[in-house]
Enzyme design. Structure first.
Site, mmCIF file in Angstrom:
data_model
loop_
_atom_site.group_PDB
_atom_site.id
_atom_site.type_symbol
_atom_site.label_atom_id
_atom_site.label_comp_id
_atom_site.label_asym_id
_atom_site.label_seq_id
_atom_site.Cartn_x
_atom_site.Cartn_y
_atom_site.Cartn_z
ATOM 1 N N HIS A 190 -3.558 1.738 -22.500
ATOM 2 C CA HIS A 190 -3.309 0.333 -22.844
ATOM 3 C C HIS A 190 -4.555 -0.489 -22.574
ATOM 4 O O HIS A 190 -5.485 -0.020 -21.920
ATOM 5 C CB HIS A 190 -2.153 -0.204 -21.995
ATOM 6 C CG HIS A 190 -2.285 0.148 -20.539
ATOM 7 N ND1 HIS A 190 -1.671 1.237 -19.977
ATOM 8 C CD2 HIS A 190 -3.000 -0.407 -19.538
ATOM 9 C CE1 HIS A 190 -1.969 1.325 -18.694
ATOM 10 N NE2 HIS A 190 -2.794 0.340 -18.402
ATOM 11 N N GLU A 210 -4.165 11.527 -14.441
ATOM 12 C CA GLU A 210 -3.117 10.900 -13.644
ATOM 13 C C GLU A 210 -1.802 11.067 -14.400
ATOM 14 O O GLU A 210 -1.506 10.323 -15.326
ATOM 15 C CB GLU A 210 -3.388 9.406 -13.430
ATOM 16 C CG GLU A 210 -2.412 8.838 -12.431
ATOM 17 C CD GLU A 210 -1.912 7.422 -12.703
ATOM 18 O OE1 GLU A 210 -1.351 6.827 -11.782
ATOM 19 O OE2 GLU A 210 -2.054 6.916 -13.829
ATOM 20 N N HIS A 212 -4.434 3.969 -4.333
ATOM 21 C CA HIS A 212 -4.396 2.515 -4.472
ATOM 22 C C HIS A 212 -3.042 1.988 -4.944
ATOM 23 O O HIS A 212 -2.850 0.785 -5.034
ATOM 24 C CB HIS A 212 -5.488 2.076 -5.457
ATOM 25 C CG HIS A 212 -5.223 2.631 -6.828
ATOM 26 N ND1 HIS A 212 -5.417 3.968 -7.137
ATOM 27 C CD2 HIS A 212 -4.758 2.059 -7.962
ATOM 28 C CE1 HIS A 212 -5.077 4.169 -8.397
ATOM 29 N NE2 HIS A 212 -4.680 3.028 -8.920
ATOM 30 N N ASP A 213 -2.131 2.869 -5.321
ATOM 31 C CA ASP A 213 -0.807 2.449 -5.778
ATOM 32 C C ASP A 213 0.206 2.613 -4.648
ATOM 33 O O ASP A 213 -0.124 3.113 -3.574
ATOM 34 C CB ASP A 213 -0.377 3.294 -6.984
ATOM 35 C CG ASP A 213 -1.183 2.936 -8.234
ATOM 36 O OD1 ASP A 213 -1.552 1.748 -8.381
ATOM 37 O OD2 ASP A 213 -1.458 3.839 -9.047
ATOM 38 N N ASP A 223 -6.312 7.450 -16.713
ATOM 39 C CA ASP A 223 -5.145 6.721 -16.224
ATOM 40 C C ASP A 223 -3.919 6.953 -17.112
ATOM 41 O O ASP A 223 -4.036 6.982 -18.343
ATOM 42 C CB ASP A 223 -5.504 5.219 -16.237
ATOM 43 C CG ASP A 223 -4.412 4.351 -15.668
ATOM 44 O OD1 ASP A 223 -4.041 4.561 -14.510
ATOM 45 O OD2 ASP A 223 -3.929 3.454 -16.387
HETATM 46 C C1 BGC Z 1 -2.744 2.970 -12.053
HETATM 47 C C2 BGC Z 1 -2.092 1.700 -11.594
HETATM 48 C C3 BGC Z 1 -1.924 0.779 -12.782
HETATM 49 C C4 BGC Z 1 -1.190 1.479 -13.935
HETATM 50 C C5 BGC Z 1 -1.263 0.706 -15.190
HETATM 51 C C6 BGC Z 1 -1.754 3.496 -13.049
HETATM 52 O O1 BGC Z 1 -1.078 4.545 -12.992
HETATM 53 O O2 BGC Z 1 -2.993 3.866 -11.029
HETATM 54 O O3 BGC Z 1 -2.821 1.096 -10.571
HETATM 55 O O4 BGC Z 1 -1.210 -0.356 -12.397
HETATM 56 O O5 BGC Z 1 -1.767 2.728 -14.196
HETATM 57 O O6 BGC Z 1 -2.568 0.757 -15.673
#
Ligand code: BGC
Length: 555
Positions: free
Chosen positions: A108, A247, A312-313, A205
């Protein structure tokens, strides 16, 4: 220096360190970390002993999602410096032997990105099809909502053009349409640009969500895998040596599919393992870890899991059972503010209430599991969090360098910092800071540095070897071996809060002695009976099984 000059499997033996540029070090006194600040602190990474830095998104962005809302892939957010600063940082990192991977947000963009502005300007816009539009918000109803605390739907109404647009995350983050060939190429061009500058890889991501299909939950679709195979081929052909890290927060088999046949991602985060480490700890039972390892081994030889404790999440609990999630909340997030979406927004040291043996044992685990350890900035000094801050900001506070003003992070007025420093005892910057802990031999920081160095001696075995689980009579202790050629390492971790004893069956190693890995201290030889151990609460052992004291200490 280019990554292809090196061992092509470097990422399997390396240790990664994740940090937002914003949080690391402020060089110009504006209260926000920047690339020149990162440059000033580069020696810290070599001091710690890590090999690769993973930078969170640093692109132009309205910063409504920590920079994961990119508004221009080709420029650096002005708060962090310039492209020249980035290039200099990269060059200096490489000259110190460090690798750098960067975040690639490819599912996105921000609604402020030029692509989306154009797309929403008219239904006839040439960019219209770069996003996913619909007259109704009834499509793809089987797709879950990820940010359940803020979003009610994956569709948002666009007043100007009278259609809904699709988004898996915040409504200000429209999903890109990977059905569109031009878009597919445009994203590859972004990769080409940064790879051309010499980065060593990309942390990709949110990879499961690229495509949509009415009959499915719109995750892990075959088309998504095909796109990543295409991307992999492109980087292999044009930028050999570049590493792609996925991820994909998914159940074990779905997460493992992102390795393809060794032709998709080089690495993927071990999301299946992460929560089960904490579940095993809460239950004082090794079974959750052993069973998830059984489900995640057997990946292609050129691939590696990224093994982590925190990031970081929020500590995500999307891919565990309801019962396991309840247990996690009960054990680690009793206060409602500690929870976010389906997860827990706390740092490692607060999750375990800075219990030193537990912190050591957990790090000892991620340093020796199959896969590449990925540390989260600040965890090496037991930095705390701040649950009063919104979203996930509480785990993204400034790095604590000293016990001085602003924890040594910035020279600005404390009010101007992008985020308050953690001041709550015992996690406060007055103690949890790099300077104080560097000077203290017994600090967690120095403990971790020593363990990283010990692991380095065994990085071939741990990075490339197999795992096996000897039989034991006490499930409270996680017992495993890492094996490669004739090097055999034995690890024991007591998950219990009590002292324990156990027997471990090691018939193939009869006659050898366990040598404690850090001190090289020999233990009695392994006989024909199961080997007997006693262990203090939350303690761990690393052994090499060898024939005698003079043998090789490492691989
Ligand atoms: C990142 C998050 C982010 C999300 C949307 C993820 O999985 O690690 O920090 O908010 O993607 O981009």
């Amino acid at each position: 220096m280019n990554s292809s000059d090196h061992d092509p499997l470097w990422y399997k033996k390396a240790i990664f360190y994740e940090t937002p540029v914003k949080s690391f070090f402020d060089s110009n006194g504006d209260g926000i970390g920047d690339f020149r600040g990162m440059m000033e602190k580069l020696e810290y990474f070599t001091f710690l002993g890590v090999d690769c830095i993973w930078l969170l998104p640093f692109y132009e962005s309205p910063m409504k999602d920590g920079g994961y809302d990119v508004s221009d892939y080709y420029s650096i957010h002005p708060d962090y410096g310039t492209l020249e600063d980035f290039k200099e940082f990269l060059e200096k990192a490489h000259s110190l032997g460090l690798k750098v991977i960067i975040d690639l947000v490819l599912n996105h963009v921000s609604d402020q990105h030029e692509w989306f502005r154009e797309a929403r300007s008219s239904r006839d816009s040439p960019k219209r099809d770069w996003f996913v539009w619909s007259d109704t918000d009834e499509k793809y109803r089987n797709a879950r909502i990820i940010f359940i605390d803020t979003e009610k739907s994956n569709w948002t109404w666009d007043e100007g053009t009278g259609q809904f647009y699709w988004h898996r995350f915040y409504s200000h983050q429209p999903d890109l349409n990977y059905e569109n060939p031009e878009l597919r190429e445009a994203v590859k061009d972004v990769v080409r640009f940064w790879a051309g500058l010499g980065v060593d890889g990309f942390r990709c991501d949110a990879v499961p969500y690229l495509f949509e299909d009415e009959e499915t939950n719109c995750e892990n679709l075959p088309e998504t895998h095909l796109y990543f195979k295409e991307l992999r081929k492109m980087v292999d052909d044009e930028f050999p040596g570049i590493v792609l890290l996925a991820e994909a927060n998914q159940w074990p088999t779905d997460a493992a599919k992102y390795f393809g046949d060794g032709d998709e991602f080089h690495m993927a985060f071990n999301f299946p393992l992460m929560p089960r480490i904490f579940i095993a700890l809460a239950k004082e039972d090794s079974l959750p870890i052993v069973s998830v390892i059984a489900q995640t081994i057997g990946i292609p030889d050129n691939c590696a899991w990224g093994v982590f404790l925190r990031n970081h999440d929020e500590l995500t609990l999307e891919m565990v059972t309801d019962e396991e999630r309840d247990l996690m909340y009960q054990e680690y997030a009793k206060v409602p503010r500690m929870r976010l979406n389906l997860g827990i927004r706390r740092r490692l040291s607060t999750l375990v209430e800075q219990d030193r043996p537990t912190m050591e044992m957990l790090h000892s685990l991620i340093l020796t599991m199959p896969g590449t350890p990925i540390l989260y900035y600040g965890d090496e000094i037991g930095m705390g969090d701040n649950i009063e801050l919104g979203d996930r900001d509480g785990v993204r506070t400034p790095m604590q360098w000293t016990s001085g003003k602003n924890a040594g992070f910035s020279s600005t007025d404390p009010e101007k910092l992008y985020s308050p420093i953690v001041t709550r005892a015992p996690y406060s910057y007055e103690i949890a800071n790099v300077e104080t802990q560097s000077e203290l031999n017994t600090s967690f920081l120095n403990w971790l540095r020593k363990m990283i160095r010990t692991r380095r001696e065994y990085s071939e075995t741990i990075g490339l070897g197999t795992i096996s689980f000897p039989k034991t009579d006490n499930r409270k202790v996680l017992v495993y071996m890492r094996n490669r050629d004739d090097v055999h390492l034995l690890f024991l971790l007591n998950l219990s809060r009590e002292p324990v004893s156990l027997h471990v069956e090691l018939p193939e190693f009869e006659g050898l002695k366990p040598f404690e890995a850090r001190s090289n201290t020999p233990f009695p030889a392994i006989g024909s009976d199961p080997y007997f151990f006693t262990m203090a609460p939350r303690s761990f052992f690393w052994f090499q099984l060898r024939s005698d004291e003079n043998g090789e200490a490492s691989d």
